[in-house]
Scaffold this motif. Structure first.
Motif, PDB file in Angstrom:
ATOM      1  N   MET A   1      16.462  37.498  27.066  1.00 24.66           N
ATOM      2  CA  MET A   1      17.114  36.530  26.189  1.00 24.66           C
ATOM      3  C   MET A   1      17.384  37.164  24.831  1.00 24.66           C
ATOM      4  O   MET A   1      16.533  37.893  24.299  1.00 24.66           O
ATOM      5  CB  MET A   1      16.238  35.287  26.030  1.00 24.66           C
ATOM      6  N   ALA A   2      18.567  36.894  24.263  1.00 23.03           N
ATOM      7  CA  ALA A   2      18.956  37.507  22.992  1.00 23.03           C
ATOM      8  C   ALA A   2      18.058  37.016  21.863  1.00 23.03           C
ATOM      9  O   ALA A   2      17.625  35.859  21.850  1.00 23.03           O
ATOM     10  CB  ALA A   2      20.411  37.177  22.689  1.00 23.03           C
ATOM     11  N   ARG A   3      17.799  37.913  20.932  1.00 22.49           N
ATOM     12  CA  ARG A   3      17.000  37.534  19.771  1.00 22.49           C
ATOM     13  C   ARG A   3      17.764  36.496  18.957  1.00 22.49           C
ATOM     14  O   ARG A   3      18.970  36.624  18.738  1.00 22.49           O
ATOM     15  CB  ARG A   3      16.711  38.767  18.906  1.00 22.49           C
TER      16      ARG A   3
ATOM     17  N   ASN B   1      16.711  29.409  16.755  1.00 27.10           N
ATOM     18  CA  ASN B   1      15.856  28.711  17.727  1.00 27.10           C
ATOM     19  C   ASN B   1      15.025  27.613  17.062  1.00 27.10           C
ATOM     20  O   ASN B   1      14.112  27.068  17.668  1.00 27.10           O
ATOM     21  CB  ASN B   1      14.943  29.700  18.455  1.00 27.10           C
ATOM     22  N   ALA B   2      15.331  27.300  15.791  1.00 26.28           N
ATOM     23  CA  ALA B   2      14.678  26.238  15.011  1.00 26.28           C
ATOM     24  C   ALA B   2      13.335  26.659  14.427  1.00 26.28           C
ATOM     25  O   ALA B   2      12.555  25.810  13.988  1.00 26.28           O
ATOM     26  CB  ALA B   2      14.528  24.948  15.816  1.00 26.28           C
TER      27      ALA B   2
ATOM     28  N   GLY C   1       7.395  34.141  23.547  1.00 23.88           N
ATOM     29  CA  GLY C   1       8.262  35.298  23.364  1.00 23.88           C
ATOM     30  C   GLY C   1       8.607  35.538  21.908  1.00 23.88           C
ATOM     31  O   GLY C   1       8.588  36.684  21.426  1.00 23.88           O
ATOM     32  N   PHE C   2       8.918  34.461  21.191  1.00 27.49           N
ATOM     33  CA  PHE C   2       9.298  34.624  19.786  1.00 27.49           C
ATOM     34  C   PHE C   2       8.097  35.035  18.941  1.00 27.49           C
ATOM     35  O   PHE C   2       8.202  35.908  18.072  1.00 27.49           O
ATOM     36  CB  PHE C   2       9.915  33.338  19.249  1.00 27.49           C
TER      37      PHE C   2
ATOM     38  N   ASN D   1      24.753  27.771  19.883  1.00 27.47           N
ATOM     39  CA  ASN D   1      25.032  28.959  20.695  1.00 27.47           C
ATOM     40  C   ASN D   1      24.348  30.215  20.148  1.00 27.47           C
ATOM     41  O   ASN D   1      24.964  31.276  20.014  1.00 27.47           O
ATOM     42  CB  ASN D   1      26.544  29.192  20.801  1.00 27.47           C
ATOM     43  N   ASN D   2      23.066  30.058  19.825  1.00 28.38           N
ATOM     44  CA  ASN D   2      22.264  31.170  19.310  1.00 28.38           C
ATOM     45  C   ASN D   2      22.796  31.732  17.999  1.00 28.38           C
ATOM     46  O   ASN D   2      22.543  32.886  17.647  1.00 28.38           O
ATOM     47  CB  ASN D   2      22.139  32.298  20.339  1.00 28.38           C
TER      48      ASN D   2
END
Length: 222
Positions: free
Chosen positions: A1-3, A21-22, A66-67, A212-213
Motif C-alpha cells: 500500500m502506498a505511503r 490516512n487521517a 503498518g503506519f 484518494n491518498n
C-alpha cells in the motif's frame, strides 16, 4: 500500500504533519495522534463511506500497525472511541484481540476516553479523560476552553462540490483548535459548515480534505 501523502503545518508553535490516512504526527517529539478508530463498526448503508474497500476490524488494525511501523513513534495518543460501542471488545475475534493487545504492548499509548468505551482500556494503556502535553490539550470532544486543543469525535468532512454528496474527510483548524477526522473510513461524518463544527472556531479556518491518498490545503471562512 502506498505511503499516505502529508501536509506540513505549524500549530501552537509546533511542527505537525497531517496525513491522508487521517493521522497527525508531532514531528519534533515523534508523537502520533489518531482519533475514532471505531473497531468492530458494522457497515451502515445509510452512512456515506470514505473507504476504498469494505473495511473490517482486521483491516483497520493492519492500517494502524503498518503506519506505526513506518513512523515508529515514541508515543501514540488516541483521541477516544477506539471501539464502535460498549460491546465491541466482546465481539472481537481472538486473533484481532491478540493483535490489539500486542500493539498496545509495543507502543506507549495514551488512550483518551471517548463516548463508547465505558472507561475500558487494555492493560498498559494510559487512560485519560483528557491529556495535557507540552502546551497542547488532547480531548475526545472539543471544549470551549481558550487553550491550544487537538480533538476528535466529529469526523469533519468537506463538500468538494456544493450541492452534492461529494464529500471528503478533513482536518480543520484555526489558531487554537484542530479537529482530527476519524481513522476509520466508515465512521459517520459531519459537514464542516454545520453549526456543531462552526461554533468551535472563530475567524478563518484551514481545511485539509483527504481524498484518494492525497491531502489538499484550503482556506475556509465558515
Amino acid at each position: 500500500m502506498a505511503r499516505p501523502a502529508k501536509k506540513h503545518i505549524k500549530f501552537a508553535g509546533h511542527d505537525i504533519d497531517l496525513y491522508s490516512n487521517a493521522a497527525l504526527h508531532l514531528t519534533e517529539y515523534n508523537v502520533l495522534v489518531i482519533s475514532d478508530i471505531n473497531l468492530e463498526k458494522p457497515n451502515d448503508f445509510m452512512t456515506p463511506s470514505f473507504c476504498s474497500f469494505d473495511e473490517k476490524t482486521q483491516d483497520t488494525l493492519s492500517l494502524l500497525e503498518g503506519f506505526a511501523n513506518e513512523i515508529k513513534p515514541e508515543k501514540i495518543i488516541i483521541l477516544g472511541d477506539i471501539f464502535h460501542d460498549s460491546q465491541a471488545f466482546e465481539r472481537m475475534s481472538l486473533p484481532n484481540m491478540d493483535r490489539l493487545y500486542r500493539f498496545f504492548r509495543e507502543y506507549k499509548i495514551v488512550w483518551v476516553e471517548g463516548h463508547h468505551n465505558d472507561a475500558f482500556s487494555p492493560p498498559g494503556a494510559d487512560l485519560r479523560i483528557e491529556y495535557a502535553y507540552l502546551n497542547l490539550n488532547f480531548r475526545h470532544i472539543a471544549s470551549d476552553k481558550e487553550d491550544f486543543e487537538i480533538s476528535g469525535n466529529y469526523n469533519p468532512c468537506y463538500q468538494n462540490v456544493p450541492g452534492t454528496q461529494n464529500l471528503s474527510r478533513c482536518f480543520i483548524t484555526d489558531k487554537t483548535k484542530l479537529v482530527v477526522p476519524s481513522f476509520n473510513c466508515n465512521a459517520r461524518a459531519i459537514n464542516i459548515n454545520e453549526p456543531v463544527i462552526q461554533t468551535l472556531f472563530s475567524g478563518r479556518q484551514r481545511v485539509f480534505p483527504l481524498d484518494n491518498n492525497q491531502i489538499q490545503a484550503l482556506s475556509h471562512h465558515g
